[in-house]
Scaffold this motif. Structure first.
Motif, mmCIF file in Angstrom:
data_model
loop_
_atom_site.group_PDB
_atom_site.id
_atom_site.type_symbol
_atom_site.label_atom_id
_atom_site.label_comp_id
_atom_site.label_asym_id
_atom_site.label_seq_id
_atom_site.Cartn_x
_atom_site.Cartn_y
_atom_site.Cartn_z
ATOM 1 N N PHE A 46 -1.757 -2.936 -14.944
ATOM 2 C CA PHE A 46 -0.608 -3.113 -13.819
ATOM 3 C C PHE A 46 -0.597 -4.003 -12.839
ATOM 4 C CE2 PHE A 46 1.410 -1.747 -10.125
ATOM 5 C CZ PHE A 46 2.742 -1.462 -10.414
ATOM 6 N N GLU A 95 8.759 -4.900 -3.077
ATOM 7 C CA GLU A 95 9.663 -5.507 -2.186
ATOM 8 C C GLU A 95 8.902 -6.161 -1.123
ATOM 9 O OE1 GLU A 95 9.100 -2.468 -3.022
ATOM 10 O OE2 GLU A 95 8.966 -0.883 -1.731
ATOM 11 N N ALA A 103 0.226 -1.121 -2.545
ATOM 12 C CA ALA A 103 0.341 0.591 -2.690
ATOM 13 C C ALA A 103 0.701 0.909 -4.175
ATOM 14 C CB ALA A 103 1.622 0.702 -1.641
ATOM 15 N N ALA A 104 1.579 0.261 -4.627
ATOM 16 C CA ALA A 104 1.967 0.473 -6.033
ATOM 17 C C ALA A 104 0.711 0.427 -6.975
ATOM 18 C CB ALA A 104 3.093 -0.468 -6.638
ATOM 19 N N GLY A 162 -1.511 3.516 -6.457
ATOM 20 C CA GLY A 162 -0.890 4.382 -7.424
ATOM 21 C C GLY A 162 -0.933 4.369 -8.793
ATOM 22 N N ALA A 163 -1.061 2.959 -9.433
ATOM 23 C CA ALA A 163 -1.218 2.872 -10.762
ATOM 24 C C ALA A 163 -2.581 3.077 -11.189
ATOM 25 C CB ALA A 163 -0.728 1.652 -11.062
ATOM 26 N N ILE A 176 -1.198 6.317 2.901
ATOM 27 C CA ILE A 176 -0.895 5.705 4.384
ATOM 28 C C ILE A 176 0.642 5.587 4.725
ATOM 29 C CG2 ILE A 176 -3.202 4.160 4.297
ATOM 30 C CD1 ILE A 176 -1.466 2.114 3.387
ATOM 31 N N HIS A 177 0.785 5.341 5.960
ATOM 32 C CA HIS A 177 1.997 5.585 6.729
ATOM 33 C C HIS A 177 2.829 4.651 5.994
ATOM 34 C CE1 HIS A 177 4.222 7.540 9.835
ATOM 35 N NE2 HIS A 177 3.878 6.634 10.915
ATOM 36 N N ARG A 212 3.851 4.511 3.119
ATOM 37 C CA ARG A 212 3.915 3.784 1.846
ATOM 38 C C ARG A 212 4.074 4.766 0.430
ATOM 39 N NH1 ARG A 212 4.955 -0.021 4.967
ATOM 40 N NH2 ARG A 212 3.683 -0.194 6.786
ATOM 41 N N ALA A 254 5.928 3.733 -2.608
ATOM 42 C CA ALA A 254 5.372 2.490 -3.275
ATOM 43 C C ALA A 254 4.186 3.009 -4.097
ATOM 44 C CB ALA A 254 4.969 1.590 -2.269
ATOM 45 N N VAL A 255 3.129 3.874 -3.622
ATOM 46 C CA VAL A 255 2.222 4.686 -4.244
ATOM 47 C C VAL A 255 2.740 5.477 -5.421
ATOM 48 C CG1 VAL A 255 0.393 6.101 -4.314
ATOM 49 C CG2 VAL A 255 0.700 4.666 -2.357
ATOM 50 N N THR A 276 5.732 4.857 -6.789
ATOM 51 C CA THR A 276 6.265 4.125 -7.915
ATOM 52 C C THR A 276 5.200 3.576 -8.878
ATOM 53 O OG1 THR A 276 7.730 3.257 -6.273
ATOM 54 C CG2 THR A 276 7.188 1.706 -8.323
ATOM 55 N N GLY A 277 3.912 3.160 -8.145
ATOM 56 C CA GLY A 277 2.991 2.695 -9.428
ATOM 57 C C GLY A 277 2.448 3.679 -10.283
ATOM 58 N N ASN A 295 11.562 0.189 4.574
ATOM 59 C CA ASN A 295 11.813 -0.706 3.475
ATOM 60 C C ASN A 295 11.491 -0.118 2.090
ATOM 61 O OD1 ASN A 295 12.538 -2.880 2.526
ATOM 62 N ND2 ASN A 295 10.260 -4.047 2.432
ATOM 63 N N HIS A 296 10.393 0.420 1.988
ATOM 64 C CA HIS A 296 10.124 1.113 0.729
ATOM 65 C C HIS A 296 11.020 2.309 0.122
ATOM 66 C CE1 HIS A 296 6.471 -1.033 1.452
ATOM 67 N NE2 HIS A 296 6.137 -0.294 2.449
ATOM 68 N N HIS A 351 14.253 0.581 -1.303
ATOM 69 C CA HIS A 351 13.725 -0.120 -2.764
ATOM 70 C C HIS A 351 13.524 1.029 -3.740
ATOM 71 C CE1 HIS A 351 14.094 -4.157 -1.252
ATOM 72 N NE2 HIS A 351 13.645 -3.632 -0.245
ATOM 73 N N ARG A 389 15.916 1.391 -7.002
ATOM 74 C CA ARG A 389 15.108 1.360 -8.297
ATOM 75 C C ARG A 389 15.394 2.455 -9.288
ATOM 76 N NH1 ARG A 389 10.569 -0.841 -5.566
ATOM 77 N NH2 ARG A 389 10.758 -3.063 -5.689
#
Lengths: 622, 360
Positions: free
Chosen positions: A260, A290, A297-298, A301-302, B89-90, B92, B95-96, B98-99, B124-125, B128, B132
């Protein structure tokens, strides 16, 4: 008139033109063909930050430097034997670095009044018409006119015709260096297979350039550079970011984990994203986020989900990612952070190279948050270092920072590439499922003898647990504000990173005696220049050695012993002395910095002069 | 889910366990062993209880359920769930998540966020994530205040709010979270409140069932720093006049005696009295949760009944829902298509590249 062929041991060519003139492509194609001849080589692309900087100006000059030879080539060369100047600005920007008696190939069509004015030549001064180029061998060629002439029946507009002028130069150089056009013809046929008109035009101009050399009487000499004595094997030409991409994909396959990659476009790291995005058939998941923070951060998560998670960026992006990297660090999950460094601070010099993020990688997070740091030393080395970064992160459950730079990323060299089967597997052990009948409860932060915790991923039966950025109680991972526990956890996380020193190779001396007067110690992209000057100084009888650090945190266990085997340690860096600080701090050893902070690599001549000066000081009895 | 290969090679992955059925769990089985540390009386307790109860009713697999949060009072939520969880974290969390979802699309992923976490630092996150459209659930605990940092105004606070950081009143115009979500082309938005557990539970189930990013805004009372922020909508005395419970296919009716309705006068929603004899139910706006234009308008029912005279009631329920391909599905489809198109990746071919030469 007969033409002679002269053998040269090494040649440095600089292709320079407007940023829209196609100099990067010309240089790359000539480089690829050079590689096929078996010569050793090194390249240095140098381009403006603007995609189409104001045409004809000094700021808009884009250059590509190639050094090749029938001997080992360590650097792209300090000065050029040949300068290809597509316009007046390209000549002006590069004149200072052409060798005495060097050759200038000037496109006279790029020297009209407007060009001269834009490149800030004083009124009435024309560098091709006055004596400013005395002492150089100057070939004036109306390249634009000849290209247009050649394509007048092609049906293409003038603008499209002019795009072919770099092929004219390339064809001419192929003639001059005794090459065939085959590799470039093959490339063009592939690239324009669906645009026969454009293909035909390119081929026509390429051949016209070649024939121009052959038939024009001005050119009496062709040059040949023979193959270099290189190790037996199969080679290809490779650029740093390309090697990095392939190393990451290889690591993913060797670990048996999907890759990833979370990233946000940034120069000069974007090519890593582009490269990985093309390997979807390897199961590579690329995520253009983005922003830089979402990208890392993604990846967090991955990684939590059990993928081999990578995030890539350059200096300013690393600054933005700091908090999330700290999260990955305290969670103790694997993740590789690729930083292709560029000139800083802030936006700095986006397209120029620098090694100035070492301290950011080391210290750029809140709290006590040590991370392993690893750095490749050349374009090809990126392959191996990428795999090693993945091995470290997966086996030690800590984020790892990989520090490349713009010079390595965009530089090219021949690479004797390995067979996939010869690359060791990377062992990955997830925490096994539980059915609730175990004697001991599941402890997410229980550690092994290397202080490494297990990787327990969501979806595994019986392991449901919570993790987070708050300080954790030892073993259980539950939130804890206990003072003694915090100190313990801080120290154990440090100990985990320090323990990696037991699992990395000892520091080697690349060349030179094991002890002596001067050790030149480097890291990252200064490898080539330090190798080159150390070879030369050894040949001149000096007591000098070169060691290059791949593992910047933790350092190899024997590093101190290596350093104290020499009277003096010189550390050349493209920054203001960052490795010097780390070495002094860790070993309390005095070191001599050599710093260049101009967005360009350290030159052979300047470094040799400096090291020689230190060696000669030492030779004077006190 | 068109996922041709297991997302990980973990041999212990749930679906690969022999006879991997699950025992039927109760709500309390979804509670972790950690003490809940929200202030007594906090609206978060109600939400926690409903989520635990809904998971039990849905027969969720706790080993396949993950709660991801950011920072703030609400973001402590994962610690109290006996599932997988990450307090990140603050801002996010989206985004976490999403991954995580892209690493393993089989997981049931819930994002827990607040008005500050989700619409200020993490705005922002949020945008998006919504566009998505990953298949995840977002629970927005909106209390119109920063609680964990002890009472500063938040991006959803009303103008002129007096807090520690704004002793002379706040100047910022508040964010309308659901209107913003519609602007980001969210595929599902709904609203509920901590003080109506029955409705909350119903909305949690509906949101969970949505395939795509489901944003559920929950009005939550912070009884310490912003007590009563939503009382006009949540308390018996005023609620019938100020709230509008939406039901798909039903007319927009509210009022203590179901005596009021919303009628569209051209593009203008107007409150009409159903008892006067001028209008009947047949004249009213019929809620169609698949109508994006009307969904936009419903998010603009955003008056404060305490300060506006001719206010429109605040809608609760599913405001908008549509089916749109999920990013996670699209990604795995693309991976599969790439393999079909160019063949399974071959390391040696990749490493050798196009042109090679031999040195003998």
């Amino acid at each position: 008139m007969s033409k002679t062929t002269q053998i040269k041991e090494e040649v440095t060519i600089k292709f320079a033109g407007d940023s829209g003139d196609g100099m990067q492509l010309t240089g790359t194609l000539f480089t690829n063909d050079t590689a096929l001849t078996g010569s050793d080589l090194a390249t240095f692309p140098d381009f403006p930050a603007e995609i189409r900087a104001p045409q004809g100006t000094l700021a808009g000059v884009s250059g590509f430097q190639l050094h090749f030879g029938s001997k080992k080539i360590f650097t792209p060369g300090d000065e050029f034997d040949v300068l290809v100047a597509m316009n007046a600005a390209a000549l002006k920007a590069n004149l200072g670095r052409i060798k005495k008696n060097g050759t200038i190939i000037a496109n006279t069509d790029g020297f009209d009044k407007k060009n001269l004015r834009l490149s800030k030549y004083p009124d009435g001064e024309h560098p091709l018409e006055n004596d400013s180029l005395d002492g150089y061998e100057v070939y004036q060629m109306p390249i634009t006119k000849m290209t247009r002439e050649c394509l007048k029946d092609s049906g293409l507009g003038t603008k499209e015709q002019d795009r072919g002028k770099n092929m004219f130069v390339l064809g001419f150089l192929y003639w001059r260096y005794n090459r065939s056009l085959d590799s470039t013809i093959q490339y063009l046929e592939g690239k324009f297979s669906k645009k026969p008109k454009i293909l035909e035009a390119n081929l026509k101009v390429l051949k016209a350039g070649y024939h121009y050399g052959e038939t024009t009487e001005t050119f009496t000499t062709k040059y040949k550079v023979k193959a270099a004595p290189m190790e037996k094997g199969t080679y290809r030409s490779i650029m740093g970011n390309q090697a990095l991409v392939m190393g990451l994909v290889t690591a993913s396959k060797k670990a048996g984990l999907p890759l990833f990659y979370g990233s946000y476009p940034i120069t000069p790291a974007s090519d890593v994203l582009h490269g990985l995005a093309a390997y979807k058939n390897f199961g590579v998941k690329t995520f253009q986020a983005e922003d830089e923070i979402a990208a890392v951060a993604a990846a967090v998560g991955a990684s939590y989900g059990g993928n081999l998670a990578i995030t890539g960026t350059s200096g300013p992006g690393l600054a933005l990612k700091g908090e999330a990297i700290g999260l990955a660090m305290i969670l103790e999950i694997p993740m590789v952070i690729v930083n292709v460094q560029r000139g800083g601070p802030s936006t700095g010099l986006p397209t120029k190279t620098e090694q100035s993020d070492l301290l950011q990688a080391m210290y750029g997070r809140n709290g006590e948050s040590p991370l392993p740091i690893i750095a490749p030393n050349s374009p090809a080395d990126c392959f191996e270092v990428a795999i090693e970064a993945c091995r470290l992160t997966l086996q030690h459950m800590t984020p790892v920072v990989l520090l490349s730079d713009g010079y390595i990323a965009n530089g090219a060299e021949p690479w004797k590439f390995p067979k996939a089967a010869d690359i060791p597997e990377i062992e990955v052990n997830f925490v096994p499922a539980r059915d609730g009948n175990e004697a001991e409860p599941f402890l997410p932060y229980k550690r092994d003898e290397r202080h490494v915790r297990g990787w327990a991923i969501p979806g595994t039966k019986g392991l449901a647990h919570r993790i987070g950025g708050l300080e954790k109680e030892a073993n259980t991972g539950n939130v804890s504000y206990d003072p003694a526990n915090h100190e313990y956890m801080t120290k154990i996380r440090q100990a985990k990173v320090d323990a990696i020193a037991d699992y990395i190779p000892a520091q080697e001396i690349s060349i030179g005696p094991d002890e002596g007067e001067v050790l030149v110690l480097g890291w990252g992209s200064t490898y080539g220049v330090i190798q080159a000057i150390t070879h030369e100084l050894l040949a001149e009888g000096h007591s000098v050695a070169h060691a290059h650090i791949r593992y910047l945190n933790p350092f190899p266990k024997n590093l101190e012993a290596v350093l104290i085997s020499y009277n003096k340690v010189i550390i050349p860096e493209i920054n203001n002395g960052q490795l010097c600080k780390l070495i002094r701090d860790k070993y309390m050893i005095e070191v001599i910095p050599y710093n260049k902070i101009q967005g360009v690599p350290i030159s052979n001549a300047e470094l040799k002069h400096f090291v020689k000066g230190i060696l000669e000081q030492a030779a004077v009895p006190v | 889910m068109d996922n041709s290969e297991p997302a990980t090679r973990n041999p212990y992955f749930m679906s690969q366990l022999p006879g991997g059925g699950t025992v039927k769990l109760k709500a309390k089985d979804f509670a972790s062993d950690q003490d809940v540390r929200w202030c007594p009386g906090c609206g978060d307790y109600s939400i926690l209880k409903q989520v635990q109860s809904v998971l039990a009713e849905l027969e969720a697999d706790k080993d396949n359920t993950v709660f991801i949060s950011g920072i703030g009072c609400s973001s402590r939520f994962p610690y109290y769930m006996n599932t997988y969880g990450m307090h990140s974290i603050h801002g996010r969390a989206p985004a976490v998540a999403t991954g995580l979802k892209l690493a393993n699309p089989e997981l049931d992923v819930w994002i827990i966020t607040g008005d500050g976490d989700g619409f200020s630092i993490g705005g922002n996150h949020m945008i998006h994530a919504l566009r998505r459209n990953l298949d995840v659930n977002i629970l927005l605990f909106n209390n119109q205040i920063y609680g964990l940092t002890k009472g500063q105004y938040s991006p959803t606070s009303e103008v002129n709010k007096k807090t520690k950081s704004t002793p002379f009143g706040s100047l910022d115009h508040p964010i309308n979270p659901l209107a913003l979500a519609m602007g980001a082309d969210a595929t599902y938005i709904a609203r509920s409140m901590d003080r109506d557990p029955k409705h909350l539970k119903q909305m949690l189930k509906r949101s969970h069932a949505h395939k795509g990013t489901a944003l559920l805004e929950i009005y939550q009372n912070c009884n310490i720093f912003n007590d009563g922020a939503f009382f006009t909508f949540t308390e018996k005395a005023s609620k019938p006049e100020t709230t509008l419970y939406l039901e798909h296919g039903q007319p927009l009716i509210f009022g203590p005696e179901k005596n009021k309705g919303i009628r569209l006068d051209g593009f203008k929603p107007t409150v009409v009295d159903l008892t006067e004899g001028t209008y009947t139910q047949d004249d009213l706006w019929i809620h169609d949760e698949h109508d994006q234009m009307k969904g936009q308008m419903l998010t603009r029912f955003f008056d404060d009944p305490r300060t506006t005279e001719d206010y429109l009631p605040r809608p609760f329920g599913v405001i908008y829902a549509e089916e749109r391909p999920c990013y996670d599905d699209l990604l795995f489809k693309q991976l599969k298509a790439a393999k079909e198109q160019v063949g399974e990746g071959d390391l040696d071919a990749m490493i050798a590249g196009g042109t090679t030469w031999e040195i003998n």
